[in-house]
Write an enzyme that holds these catalytic residues in place. Structure first.
Site, short mmCIF file in Angstrom:
data_model
loop_
_atom_site.label_atom_id
_atom_site.label_comp_id
_atom_site.label_asym_id
_atom_site.label_seq_id
_atom_site.Cartn_x
_atom_site.Cartn_y
_atom_site.Cartn_z
N LYS A 222 -4.31 -0.84 15.85
CA LYS A 222 -5.10 -0.18 14.82
C LYS A 222 -6.30 0.57 15.41
O LYS A 222 -6.72 1.60 14.89
CB LYS A 222 -5.56 -1.19 13.77
CG LYS A 222 -4.43 -1.71 12.89
CD LYS A 222 -3.71 -0.58 12.16
CE LYS A 222 -2.79 -1.08 11.07
NZ LYS A 222 -2.04 0.02 10.41
N ILE B 107 10.93 5.17 12.04
CA ILE B 107 9.99 6.23 12.42
C ILE B 107 9.31 5.96 13.76
O ILE B 107 8.55 6.79 14.24
CB ILE B 107 8.94 6.47 11.31
CG1 ILE B 107 8.36 5.15 10.77
CG2 ILE B 107 9.59 7.21 10.15
CD1 ILE B 107 7.23 4.58 11.58
N THR C 149 -1.42 -7.34 0.17
CA THR C 149 -0.07 -6.94 0.55
C THR C 149 0.63 -8.15 1.16
O THR C 149 0.02 -9.23 1.31
CB THR C 149 -0.09 -5.81 1.60
OG1 THR C 149 -0.60 -6.32 2.84
CG2 THR C 149 -0.98 -4.65 1.13
N LEU D 192 0.81 -1.21 0.00
CA LEU D 192 0.00 0.00 0.00
C LEU D 192 0.85 1.26 0.00
O LEU D 192 0.54 2.23 -0.71
CB LEU D 192 -0.93 0.01 1.22
CG LEU D 192 -2.17 -0.88 1.13
CD1 LEU D 192 -2.78 -1.09 2.51
CD2 LEU D 192 -3.20 -0.28 0.18
N TYR E 67 -2.21 -6.44 16.82
CA TYR E 67 -2.49 -5.62 15.63
C TYR E 67 -3.82 -4.87 15.78
O TYR E 67 -3.91 -3.68 15.49
CB TYR E 67 -2.49 -6.53 14.41
CG TYR E 67 -2.81 -5.86 13.10
CD1 TYR E 67 -1.88 -5.04 12.47
CD2 TYR E 67 -4.03 -6.10 12.47
CE1 TYR E 67 -2.17 -4.45 11.24
CE2 TYR E 67 -4.33 -5.52 11.25
CZ TYR E 67 -3.39 -4.69 10.64
OH TYR E 67 -3.69 -4.12 9.43
#
Length: 301
Positions: free
Chosen positions: A175, A74, A205, A19, A171
């Site tokens: 999210k 990051i 993905t 993505l 996860y």
């Protein structure tokens, strides 16, 4: 292309594959100058190579666009700060931040190690917070200097964060946290000219093609509904000045479908005007549940 992002500078994290790569290419195709961030790690977050980010940069440049690679982590203050600094020092400005980086370490809760929890929450949730923090600080300084930006942030949540997903407790929690962060950031940074939204994409993905192999498989011919490129047009629009007035919203994007997601809001309610007994509270809760809309099922449930 229409040049929707002409003269804008965009940063995309996790843009070496999937993505993120599709978003970076789509933004560049609409005229944006793009900082392509990627550590080049494996599906579980281990390893790392500069190759994927540089390949996307080369692809953008081969098509006549402008791009630079950033290989910092990051989810660290230093890496996130240098990401924003790269955009500003290279092109003198920053207009759009697309937070996309992430990986998976799926386990059922009873088998989920603390390290796997920490690693996934770190890359998804902290990896959203830190770039957003440093980008917002830059835009606040611009606004205070009289240069109010038309700044945009696009965060990446997931259906797993909205509904839950069996085997993905780490996860799903991360999210879901991104949605909460999006709402707070939209409320706090609007005064500086910043609009913050989130997407919950479904696409093929590395993170989905094995887990949902049958659903994600590309067709032999016709429209490839699970191609990641299907999600990018919405990201480009949200990242452009054309999305003025849209902030604090979550959009689901899959194939040719875009859905505005509607989150928690008050449903059936009862007020006694005093303290309930446990039995009364239980009876009332059951009555209210019978009147309420049934929740959507958890993925994999």
């Amino acid at each position: 292309m229409s040049g929707l992002c002409s003269e804008r500078v965009a940063v995309v994290t996790g843009a070496g594959r999937g993505l993120g790569r599709a978003h970076a290419l789509a933004l560049a195709a609409e005229g944006a100058k793009v900082v392509v961030n990627d550590l080049g790690v494996g599906l579980d977050g281990t390893g790392g190579t500069a190759g994927p980010a540089q390949l996307v940069v080369d692809e953008i440049r081969a098509r006549g666009g402008q791009a630079v690679a950033h290989h910092g982590d990051i989810a660290t203050a230093e890496g996130a700060a240098s990401l924003i600094r790269t955009a500003v020092e290279t092109w003198g400005r920053l207009d759009t931040l697309v937070n996309n980086a992430g990986f998976l370490r799926d386990r059922m809760l009873v088998n989920l190690d603390e390290d796997d929890w920490d690693a996934v929450v770190r890359v998804h949730l902290k990896g959203h917070f830190l770039p957003l923090k440093y980008a917002a600080a830059h835009w606040r300084a611009e606004a205070k200097a009289g240069r109010v930006p038309a700044a945009r942030v696009v965060n990446t949540s997931s259906g797993a964060g909205l509904l839950g997903s069996v085997g993905q407790g780490n996860y799903s929690a991360a999210k879901a946290g991104i949605v909460g962060l999006t709402l707070v950031a939209a409320a706090e940074t609007g005064r500086y000219g910043v609009l913050v939204n989130a997407i919950a994409p479904a696409a093929r993905t590395r993170m989905t093609e094995a887990t949902f192999a049958e659903t994600m498989a590309a067709p032999a011919d016709g429209f490839d509904a699970m191609a990641p490129e299907n999600v990018s047009p919405l990201v480009v629009w949200l990242g452009s000045a054309a999305s003025a007035g849209v902030t604090g919203r979550v959009f689901e994007a899959e194939g040719g479908r875009i859905t505005v997601m509607e989150g928690w809001r008050p449903g059936p309610t009862a007020d006694k005007g005093g303290r309930w007994s446990p039995a009364e509270a239980g009876e009332t809760a059951l009555r209210l549940l019978a009147e309420a809309t049934k929740p959507e099922p958890v993925y994999g449930g």
